[in-house]
Enzyme design. Structure first.
Site, short mmCIF file in Angstrom:
data_model
loop_
_atom_site.label_atom_id
_atom_site.label_comp_id
_atom_site.label_asym_id
_atom_site.label_seq_id
_atom_site.Cartn_x
_atom_site.Cartn_y
_atom_site.Cartn_z
N GLU A 170 -6.84 3.37 -5.40
CA GLU A 170 -8.06 3.58 -4.61
C GLU A 170 -8.77 4.79 -5.21
O GLU A 170 -8.56 5.93 -4.80
CB GLU A 170 -7.76 3.81 -3.13
CG GLU A 170 -9.03 3.67 -2.31
CD GLU A 170 -9.04 4.42 -1.00
OE1 GLU A 170 -9.95 4.16 -0.20
OE2 GLU A 170 -8.17 5.27 -0.76
N ASP A 174 -3.18 4.62 -2.14
CA ASP A 174 -4.22 5.07 -1.22
C ASP A 174 -4.71 6.47 -1.60
O ASP A 174 -3.90 7.35 -1.88
CB ASP A 174 -3.62 5.11 0.19
CG ASP A 174 -4.62 5.52 1.23
OD1 ASP A 174 -5.53 4.72 1.51
OD2 ASP A 174 -4.51 6.64 1.78
N ASP A 207 0.87 -1.17 0.00
CA ASP A 207 0.00 0.00 0.00
C ASP A 207 0.91 1.22 0.00
O ASP A 207 1.91 1.24 0.72
CB ASP A 207 -0.84 -0.02 1.28
CG ASP A 207 -2.24 0.50 1.09
OD1 ASP A 207 -2.36 1.60 0.54
OD2 ASP A 207 -3.19 -0.18 1.51
N HIS A 223 -11.11 -3.30 3.79
CA HIS A 223 -11.06 -3.01 5.22
C HIS A 223 -11.78 -1.71 5.60
O HIS A 223 -11.69 -1.29 6.75
CB HIS A 223 -9.59 -2.93 5.65
CG HIS A 223 -8.88 -1.79 4.98
ND1 HIS A 223 -8.41 -1.87 3.68
CD2 HIS A 223 -8.59 -0.54 5.39
CE1 HIS A 223 -7.87 -0.72 3.35
NE2 HIS A 223 -7.95 0.10 4.37
N ASP A 224 -12.44 -1.07 4.64
CA ASP A 224 -13.15 0.18 4.93
C ASP A 224 -14.66 0.05 4.84
O ASP A 224 -15.37 1.01 5.15
CB ASP A 224 -12.73 1.27 3.92
CG ASP A 224 -11.30 1.71 4.09
OD1 ASP A 224 -10.81 1.72 5.24
OD2 ASP A 224 -10.67 2.05 3.07
C1 NOJ Z 1 -8.19 4.74 2.45
C2 NOJ Z 1 -7.79 3.63 3.35
O1 NOJ Z 1 -8.25 2.42 2.81
C3 NOJ Z 1 -8.40 3.94 4.69
O2 NOJ Z 1 -8.33 2.86 5.57
C4 NOJ Z 1 -7.70 5.18 5.23
O3 NOJ Z 1 -8.30 5.55 6.44
C5 NOJ Z 1 -7.82 6.35 4.24
N1 NOJ Z 1 -7.57 5.96 2.88
C6 NOJ Z 1 -6.84 7.45 4.58
O4 NOJ Z 1 -5.53 7.05 4.30
#
Ligand code: NOJ
Length: 597
Positions: free
Chosen positions: A314, A252, A146, A377-378
Site C-alpha cells: 500500500e 498496509d 493483509d 475498501h478505502d
Molecule cells: C490502510 C487501510 O487500507 C485502511 O483501511 C486503514 O484504515 C489504514 N491503512 C490504517 O491501517
C-alpha cells in the site's frame, strides 16, 4: 498511508484526487527444509509457470466483514468466503487478498491488531482459515493476507505493557517522547504532526509521562522500526502465515514505517484537510529512506520460501520514479507489486493521462511488473468516481477493459465486477467508520465502499446474510445489481468481466505481450496494441469521451503487421470492423478489442 479518492462532480471537469488522508533485521532462524517444502506445495496450486504466477494474475480483494456471512451474525466470515470460492473460480481470479482477519479491537475494522498469530472469532478459527486455504488451493486460487506492520492496536499485549512503565521490555517497541513544555509550562506534543485520521499524532500516557506517536487513530500506536526487536517480531508473525501456505502479503501503510528521528515540525502546505487539520508536508513522516532496508530484508525472507510468495504494497506515491524505488529499482529486490501504476490519477477518465501513466510504467520501472488498481475498501468506487451520471455502465466497461488488457497485474475489489455503487451514509448516526463520525459532514468516512456484497434477490440482505441486522446496510439497488441476476444476463457487467478475464488468460498477446501505443495524439481515445514474442497481436481502443470517435490506428506506421482486424470483444454491441486503420467509428465510451490475423 493512503490517499482517498473522492467522487468527481458530474458535468464539471472532474476534481483531482483529494489527498484527504496522506495516510501511511533479521531474517531469524532458518526455516526447516520440510516446512519449506510443505509450504511450497501449499502456495503453489497450479503447475509451475515460466514466469512467476503473480505477473499476469487477477487478484481480487475481499473485505471479509462484507463478503459473505455464514453464521447469521450480520458480519462476513472465513466460512462465508469458502462458500463463495466457486464464484471466484468462475470469475477467473488467481488470488484473493483478504483484508485483516486477525484478532482486533475493531476500531479500524481489523487494521488495529491485538494478536498477529490468530484469527478473530468474529471471522472464525485458525482451522477455518486452514480449510479455506485448502479449498482455495483446490480451485487454483491463492490466498494473500493483509499485514499491518506500521502499528498495532493499543489493546495489543505489547502496547498494554509498554504503556504501563518506561521499564517495560516492550516500551521501545513504540515511538515515545517526553514532548516539550509550552508557553504556559504545560507538557505538549513535540511537534505539529497530525494523525491522518484527525487531530494531533501524539497521545500522552500519564503512567509513563510520555507521548506516543500514532499516524492513524490514537488506538493504533506506531511501532518503532528503529528497534530491531520489532523487525524480528513482525517477521516472525509473517513466517507464521507463510508456513501455513499463504501466497504473500499486502503491506498496509508500509510507506509510514519510519519517522524523522529528530521529530522536526512538518512544513505547512496551507489550508486544512477534510478532518479540519492543517495540511502538512509528509517529508518527515512518510517514505523515509530507512524503510527500503527493511523492505530488502523482508523480500530476502520471503524468497526463502518456495512458490513465488508476493509482496504487494500500500504505497500511495507521488510519481512513477518514487514507485520504482519500491520495487528496488534495477535491483528488483523489494516489493514485487507496489501500488500502483495509476499513482495520483484521480477521477478523470482521460486518455492522455492513462497513456502517459502506462508509458511511464513501461519505461521507468526497470521492467518491473506494473500493478493496476481502481477500487478498494478505502476509496469511493470507480463506478461513482469515473461515472458521468449518463454513461456510467459503459464507463465501468472501459475501466474493466483497461484493468484487464493493459500489461499489468490486475487488482479488483469485491463488487466492482457487478457495478456495486458507493452507498455513503446520509445521516451521521448511521456512520460506522470513526473517520466519518469525526469528520462529518466534510468527511463521511468509508462505509459507502464497504457495504455488503450483493449476491442475489433471495432476501433483503441480498444473500449476504440471514439477519436483517447486517453490520452495514445492504444497498437498496441489490434487486437489480447482484451476482445472480447479472450471471443470467449475457450483457451484464459481470459477464463483461468474465469474458475479459478469460480472454486475458487465454490470449498470449494480452497475457504477456509488449505494449505499443497507437494513435498517440488522440485526446479522446486510448489505443494500444499488445504483441507477443511470436507476433500475435491484439489491439485495444477505448473511447473515453461522450462523442463518437474514429481513431486512426495506422498499424503499419507503428511497425505492426497490418491486416484485417477481427473483433474479440466490443461494447456497446458489435462494432463495425473497418479496416487496418481500425474501426469505422466508436460510439461514446465504446470498447473495441480485436486481433490481427
Ligand atoms: C490502510 C487501510 O487500507 C485502511 O483501511 C486503514 O484504515 C489504514 N491503512 C490504517 O491501517
Amino acid at each position: 498511508m493512503h490517499m482517498r479518492l473522492r467522487r468527481s462532480t458530474p458535468g464539471l471537469p472532474a476534481v483531482a484526487a483529494t489527498l484527504l488522508l496522506l495516510v501511511a533485521s533479521l531474517v531469524g532462524s532458518a526455516i526447516p527444509a520440510a516446512a519449506t517444502r510443505a509450504a511450497a506445495a501449499a502456495a503453489t496450486p497450479a503447475a509451475p509457470a515460466a514466469e512467476p504466477w503473480w505477473r499476469h494474475a487477477v487478484i481480487y480483494e475481499i473485505y471479509p466483514r462484507s463478503f459473505q456471512d455464514s453464521n447469521g451474525d450480520g458480519t462476513g466470515d472465513l466460512n462465508g468466503i469458502a462458500q463463495r470460492l466457486d464464484y471466484l473460480q468462475q470469475l477467473g481470479v488467481d488470488a484473493i487478498w483478504i483484508a485483516p482477519i486477525y484478532p482486533s479491537a475493531q476500531v479500524d475494522f481489523g487494521y488495529d491488531i491485538t494478536d498477529y498469530d490468530a484469527v478473530d472469532p468474529m471471522f472464525g478459527t485458525l482451522a477455518d482459515f486452514d480449510r479455506l486455504l485448502g479449498e482455495a488451493r483446490r480451485r487454483h486460487i491463492r490466498v494473500i493476507l493483509d499485514m499491518v506492520l506500521n502499528h498495532t492496536s493499543d489493546q495489543h499485549p505489547w502496547f498494554l505493557d509498554a504503556a504501563r512503565s518506561g521499564d517495560s521490555r516492550y516500551h521501545d517497541f513504540y515511538v515515545w517522547t517526553a514532548g516539550k513544555l509550552d508557553a504556559a509550562g504545560h507538557r505538549a506534543p513535540p511537534n505539529n504532526w497530525v494523525s491522518l485520521f484527525g487531530g494531533s499524532a501524539w497521545e500522552f500516557v500519564p503512567a509513563v509521562g510520555e507521548f506516543y506517536y500514532h499516524r492513524f487513530y490514537r488506538q493504533q500506536p506506531d511501532l518503532n522500526w528503529r528497534n530491531p526487536e520489532v523487525e524480528r517480531a513482525m517477521f516472525a508473525a509473517m513466517r507464521f502465515w507463510l508456513e501455513r501456505g499463504v501466497a504473500g502479503f499486502r503491506l498496509d501503510a508500509v510507506t509510514e514505517l519510519f519517522e524523522d528521528a529528530k521529530l522536526r515540525d512538518a512544513p505547512p502546505l496551507g489550508g486544512t484537510n477534510a478532518q479540519g487539520d492543517p495540511n502538512l508536508s509528509d517529508i518527515y513522516t512518510k517514505n523515509l529512506p530507512e524503510v527500503h532496508d527493511v523492505m530488502r530484508r523482508l523480500r530476502a525472507m520471503m524468497d526463502t520460501y518456495a512458490g513465488e510468495r508476493v509482496l504487494i504494497g500500500e504505497t500511495y506515491l507521488a510519481n512513477t520514479t518514487d514507485l520504482d524505488a519500491w520495487y528496488g529499482g534495477a535491483r528488483h529486490d523489494e516489493l514485487q507489486l507496489p501500488m500502483d501504476t495509476l499513482v495520483g490519477l484521480g477521477n478523470r477518465l482521460d486518455a492522455d493521462t492513462f497513456r502517459r501513466r502506462l508509458l511511464e510504467s513501461q519505461t521507468e520501472l526497470h521492467h518491473s511488473q506494473p500493478l493496476l488498481v481502481f477500487d478498494n475498501h478505502d476509496n469511493v468506487r470507480s463506478w461513482d468516481r469515473f461515472g458521468d451520471g449518463v454513461h456510467d455502465a459503459q464507463i465501468a466497461r472501459i475501466v474493466a477493459a483497461l484493468l484487464l488488457t493493459a500489461p499489468a497485474t490486475a487488482l479488483l475489489y469485491q463488487g466492482q465486477e457487478i457495478g456495486q455503487r458507493t452507498a455513503t451514509p446520509t445521516r451521521v448516526e448511521d456512520v460506522r467508520d470513526p473517520l466519518g463520525i469525526r469528520g462529518w459532514p466534510r468527511d463521511k468516512g468509508r462505509d459507502g465502499e464497504r457495504t455488503p456484497m450483493q449476491w442475489d434477490g433471495s432476501n433483503a440482505q441480498a444473500g449476504f446474510s440471514t439477519t436483517p441486522h447486517t453490520w452495514l446496510p445492504v444497498t437498496a439497488d441489490y434487486r437489480s445489481v447482484n451476482v445472480q441476476s447479472e450471471a443470467a444476463d449475457p450483457e451484464s457487467l459481470l459477464n463483461w468481466y468474465r469474458r475479459l478475464i478469460a480472454l486475458r488468460r487465454n490470449n498470449r498477446a494480452l497475457r504477456e505481450g509488449r505494449m505499443v501505443m497507437l494513435d498517440t495524439a488522440n485526446a479522446s481515445v486510448l489505443s494500444y496494441a499488445r504483441v507477443s514474442t511470436d507476433g500475435e497481436t491484439v489491439i485495444v481502443s477505448l473511447n473515453m469521451s461522450p462523442q463518437p470517435q474514429t481513431p486512426s490506428l495506422d498499424l503499419a506506421q507503428a511497425g505492426l503487421r497490418s491486416s484485417h482486424p477481427r473483433t474479440l470483444l466490443s461494447s456497446p454491441g458489435p462494432l463495425p470492423h473497418g479496416d487496418a486503420k481500425g474501426p469505422v467509428s466508436l460510439p461514446p465510451y465504446a470498447v473495441w478489442i480485436a486481433e490481427l490475423r
